[in-house]
Design an enzyme around this catalytic site. Structure first.
Site, PDB file in Angstrom:
ATOM      1  CD  GLU A  37      -2.955  -0.407  -0.180  1.00 22.46           C
ATOM      2  OE1 GLU A  37      -3.082   0.796  -0.450  1.00 22.46           O
ATOM      3  OE2 GLU A  37      -3.408  -1.306  -0.877  1.00 22.46           O
ATOM      4  CB  CYS A 202     -15.718  -0.617 -19.488  1.00 20.69           C
ATOM      5  SG  CYS A 202     -16.192  -0.212 -17.787  1.00 20.69           S
TER       6      CYS A 202
END
Length: 361
Positions: A37, A202
DNA sequence: GAACCGTGGCT
DNA sequence: TAGCCAAGGTT
């Protein structure tokens, strides 16, 4: 956040088939998730992957990180940029051991109290490593949401953030927050691209208001940035003989600010109406308290930081009078050329180091 | 709220 | 070339 929203179902189905295979996704170790992260903040996946492997080999656990020196940590981070991230992780590792018994925190309040962890990283860690129902809101997700709902608010304004959070809370599938967050990130990184999105592939194109209105290119709404200045900078390589080898002087920058804690060749910005030689003489007097004679040029190096561009002129220098002292740096040190590789440096100073090693006598 | 904080890739 | 952007956080 009760029953599964149809849009979320599509997203999770797509993610099940198209999720990127990434090293940090092979574990749920909170420490590993945390490392990934932080490295991924403002940094591309392809850039992070080799650093992540190197880091996890060098600092495989929270304890190995906490027990290592900041210099070793910065050296492992060299080249990744935003070095406060590495300093914060080193500090946070110590805090987790000191204040939390070495167990990685699993509540939002504690995570946010640690240096380097903000709301976005905290939500990612809690959802991915601990399975908690928490929506993340990062750059990718903002772009996806702004297009899905054709948000007219300017990026990162209070209205924009409020609407994003509200919409994400409606979509968040209970018990699947980690996959949900990562699916939005993968969609943003691979399909809902900043420039021209690949709407034909998409999974949410039928749900996308921006696509219906053909407003993808203007979502999210952003403000143009100010032009960045270009500065001329000098750096001096002070030489001294030690036994039968040559040593050069390097300085460690203060822990806060640009390249905090990294080593460099002393120097600074050229002022208006000042020659490069005069600038370097002035800087070395201010920073080290020595008078120098400027010798041959080592090279000219260009580099772009976030807020300014630099053209750096590096010269060999010889001390005429005075003994160097750390007036502007945390520490100064004479080192041999082969030893330079062990000191963490930013890109420009690393380029000088490389040039010195190749420099003919 | 806005400025600051790195680097590499792509246009 | 210069600009833009990338899983943000801190001050």
């Amino acid at each position: 956040m009760s029953e599964l929203h149809p849009l979320s179902r599509r997203l999770l189905d797509w993610y099940a088939r198209h999720a990127r295979s990434l090293p940090w996704r092979e574990t749920r170790d909170p420490y590993a998730t945390w490392v990934a992260e932080i490295m991924l903040q403002q940094t591309r996946v392809d850039t992070v992957i080799p650093y992540y492997h190197r880091w996890m080999t060098r600092f495989p656990t929270l304890h190995t990180l906490a027990e290592s020196s900041l210099q070793d940590v910065l050296a492992c981070w060299e080249g990744l940029g935003y070095y406060s991230r590495a300093r914060s992780m080193h500090r946070a590792a110590g805090l987790i051991i000191r204040d939390h018994g070495g167990t990685f925190p699993s509540d939002l309040h504690t995570l946010l109290s640690l240096p380097g962890i903000g709301s976005s990283s905290a939500a990612d860690i809690l959802s991915i490593a601990f399975g908690q129902d928490m929506a993340a809101l990062d750059g990718n997700i903002k772009r996806v949401i702004a297009r899905l709902y054709d948000l007219p608010d300017e990026l990162d304004t209070p209205a924009f953030l409020r609407r994003c959070r509200s919409l994400l809370d409606e979509l968040l599938p209970s018990g699947r927050a980690g996959d949900f967050n990562q699916s939005l990130m993968d969609l943003g990184a691979g399909i809902c691209l900043p420039g021209v999105p690949l709407c034909d592939t998409c999974p949410l194109s039928e749900n996308c208001l921006a696509r219906e209105r053909q407003s993808q290119a203007t979502r999210p709404v952003t403000r143009p940035r100010a032009a960045i200045p270009h500065v001329q900078v000098t750096a001096g390589v002070l030489l001294q003989s030690y036994n039968h080898s040559q040593q050069v002087l390097i300085a460690r920058r203060p822990q806060s600010g640009l390249l905090g804690g990294m080593w460099e060749f002393p120097g600074g910005k050229q002022e208006a109406g000042e020659s490069l030689d005069a600038s370097l003489i002035r800087e070395l007097h201010e920073e080290l308290g020595v008078s120098v004679e400027v010798g041959r040029k080592v090279g000219v190096f260009k580099h772009a930081y976030t807020h300014f561009r630099v053209t750096l002129h590096a010269y060999l220098c010889h001390i005429l009078s005075g003994e160097p002292s750390a007036l502007a740096a945390d520490e100064i040190r004479w080192v041999t050329l082969p030893d330079l590789s062990g000191y963490p440096m930013g890109k420009l100073d690393r380029m000088i180091s490389e040039a010195l090693v190749k420099l003919p006598d």
